[in-house]
Design an enzyme around this catalytic site. Sequence first.
Site, short mmCIF file in Angstrom:
data_model
loop_
_atom_site.label_atom_id
_atom_site.label_comp_id
_atom_site.label_asym_id
_atom_site.label_seq_id
_atom_site.Cartn_x
_atom_site.Cartn_y
_atom_site.Cartn_z
N SER A 53 0.91 -1.41 0.07
CA SER A 53 -0.27 -0.13 -0.14
C SER A 53 0.65 1.14 -0.07
CB SER A 53 -0.85 -0.10 1.23
OG SER A 53 -1.83 1.53 1.30
N ARG A 81 1.15 -7.81 6.27
CA ARG A 81 0.16 -8.65 6.77
C ARG A 81 -1.29 -9.43 6.27
NH1 ARG A 81 -1.05 -5.08 11.78
NH2 ARG A 81 -1.96 -2.92 9.73
N VAL A 87 3.12 -12.89 3.98
CA VAL A 87 2.83 -11.89 4.81
C VAL A 87 3.67 -12.27 6.44
CG1 VAL A 87 0.31 -13.22 5.99
CG2 VAL A 87 1.27 -13.84 3.12
N TYR A 132 3.04 8.48 17.61
CA TYR A 132 3.48 8.67 16.33
C TYR A 132 4.93 9.62 16.34
CZ TYR A 132 3.20 9.02 11.16
OH TYR A 132 3.48 8.83 9.43
N LYS A 183 8.87 7.80 15.55
CA LYS A 183 9.56 8.44 14.37
C LYS A 183 10.61 8.81 14.90
CE LYS A 183 6.28 6.94 10.47
NZ LYS A 183 7.17 5.65 10.20
N1 LIG Z 1 0.66 9.25 4.84
C1 LIG Z 1 2.03 9.63 4.97
O1 LIG Z 1 1.07 11.39 5.09
C2 LIG Z 1 3.02 9.48 5.93
C3 LIG Z 1 4.01 10.78 6.20
C4 LIG Z 1 5.12 10.31 6.34
C5 LIG Z 1 5.38 9.36 6.56
N2 LIG Z 1 4.54 8.47 5.83
C6 LIG Z 1 5.89 6.56 6.54
O2 LIG Z 1 5.27 6.16 4.96
C7 LIG Z 1 5.20 5.13 5.44
C8 LIG Z 1 4.29 4.56 4.51
O3 LIG Z 1 3.24 5.15 5.13
P1 LIG Z 1 1.59 5.34 3.79
O4 LIG Z 1 1.23 6.25 3.84
O5 LIG Z 1 1.79 4.68 2.54
O6 LIG Z 1 0.66 3.86 5.37
P2 LIG Z 1 0.15 2.80 4.11
O7 LIG Z 1 -0.84 3.20 2.67
O8 LIG Z 1 -1.62 2.71 5.07
O9 LIG Z 1 0.78 1.89 4.61
C9 LIG Z 1 0.87 0.51 4.99
C10 LIG Z 1 2.22 -0.41 4.70
O10 LIG Z 1 2.03 -1.58 6.06
C11 LIG Z 1 1.54 -2.33 6.23
N3 LIG Z 1 2.17 -1.97 7.37
C12 LIG Z 1 1.16 -2.10 8.67
N4 LIG Z 1 1.53 -2.35 9.90
C13 LIG Z 1 2.16 -3.67 9.67
C14 LIG Z 1 3.12 -4.61 10.58
N5 LIG Z 1 2.85 -4.61 11.32
N6 LIG Z 1 3.82 -5.48 9.68
C15 LIG Z 1 3.32 -5.68 8.63
N7 LIG Z 1 3.58 -4.30 7.80
C16 LIG Z 1 2.64 -3.40 8.59
C17 LIG Z 1 0.29 -2.29 5.40
O11 LIG Z 1 0.06 -3.34 5.10
P3 LIG Z 1 -0.62 -4.39 6.57
O12 LIG Z 1 -1.70 -3.26 7.08
O13 LIG Z 1 -1.48 -5.75 5.60
O14 LIG Z 1 -0.02 -5.02 7.37
C18 LIG Z 1 0.71 -1.65 4.21
O15 LIG Z 1 0.98 -1.90 3.34
C19 LIG Z 1 4.97 4.33 6.90
O16 LIG Z 1 6.25 4.25 7.76
C20 LIG Z 1 4.36 5.89 7.31
O17 LIG Z 1 4.22 6.02 8.32
C21 LIG Z 1 3.44 8.31 5.73
#
Ligand SMILES: NC(=O)c1ccc[n+]([C@@H]2O[C@H](COP(=O)([O-])OP(=O)(O)OC[C@H]3O[C@@H](n4cnc5c(N)ncnc54)[C@H](OP(=O)(O)O)[C@@H]3O)[C@@H](O)[C@H]2O)c1
Length: 280
Positions: A25, A47, A72, A162, A166
């Site tokens: 994702s 997961r 997975v 968070y 981080k």
């Molecule tokens: N979106 C933002 O604005 C933003 C900004 C700065 C940094 N980030 C960081 O960028 C990264 C990606 O964020 P995103 O927005 O792309 O999030 P996202 O679309 O919610 O994707 C999160 C991914 O992490 C996986 N995941 C979550 N918990 C997990 C676990 N315990 N074990 C294995 N996989 C796990 C999810 O799959 P499953 O749930 O199926 O496990 C999913 O593939 C994160 O580290 C986030 O903190 C995001």
Amino acid sequence: MKFTPFARARRLAAGQHAVVTGGSSGLGLALARRLAERGLSITLLARNEAALASAAAQITKSVPAAIVDCRVADVADRAGLEAALEFLPRGIDVLVNSAGILREGYFETLPDSDFRDVMETNFFGTLNSIRATLPQLKQSGGRIVNIASVAGLTGVFGYTPYCAAKHALVGFTESLRFELEPQGVRVQLVCPAEFDSPMVDALDRTRTPENREHTLTIPKLGIDELADTTISDIDAGHRTIIPGTKTQLLVAAQRIAPALGNAIARRRIEAVYTDPRSRS
Ligand SMILES: NC(=O)c1ccc[n+]([C@@H]2O[C@H](COP(=O)([O-])OP(=O)(O)OC[C@H]3O[C@@H](n4cnc5c(N)ncnc54)[C@H](OP(=O)(O)O)[C@@H]3O)[C@@H](O)[C@H]2O)c1
């Protein structure tokens, strides 16, 4: 033991293999697709098995020659993660740690379990993934890419769990690179500002008005622009990557003049602040 110089990073190249946690994702998936476009084979790890299969199908639809494998596992479960990564068909050149979760809300109403969950995934999940792959990364002279956040460089209203996780990840990454780079493993840190993803779609349904106002001090980058610039900075070997010129300027301003940055943040928060006694 002799201290070897900090080597230049290898470039991303066809034939290398990348493991992407959180690859089903958002940013993980967007980066995985770009790595596949450059000819790397990909292992996506998350997961939810169905979401992984759908992500793999999206990559092979846009890059028909891509080799995409799925695993997975929960990154917070060290034993399960190690088992999932035990029998990979090839060595590992790139580990992207993008798996992450978000909990937002007023500190006084968030349960301790939210702090522990976020720490387990965002910090210990990254640590576990590195432990599980480090022997192979050392063998290949590979790279680790940790996806942190601007929330790892500054405080944000509503992000007490968070930001704590981080900030821990940023300190961990900046320390680890001094240990691993002399052994030939590049350690890269990515600190994006907010971008649209399923994580933010979920956040938007419940976030506090103060958090919305504070985070949007920095304009959002689109995920494609974010992933394009991040991949090119990863390839160039940059150690700390803050995607987006405006984000870089705001982070620099916050460092040079924190009082000004905090005053701007306080003004934005005050405009929507609700008295804690009247919050539902
Ligand atoms: N979106 C933002 O604005 C933003 C900004 C700065 C940094 N980030 C960081 O960028 C990264 C990606 O964020 P995103 O927005 O792309 O999030 P996202 O679309 O919610 O994707 C999160 C991914 O992490 C996986 N995941 C979550 N918990 C997990 C676990 N315990 N074990 C294995 N996989 C796990 C999810 O799959 P499953 O749930 O199926 O496990 C999913 O593939 C994160 O580290 C986030 O903190 C995001």
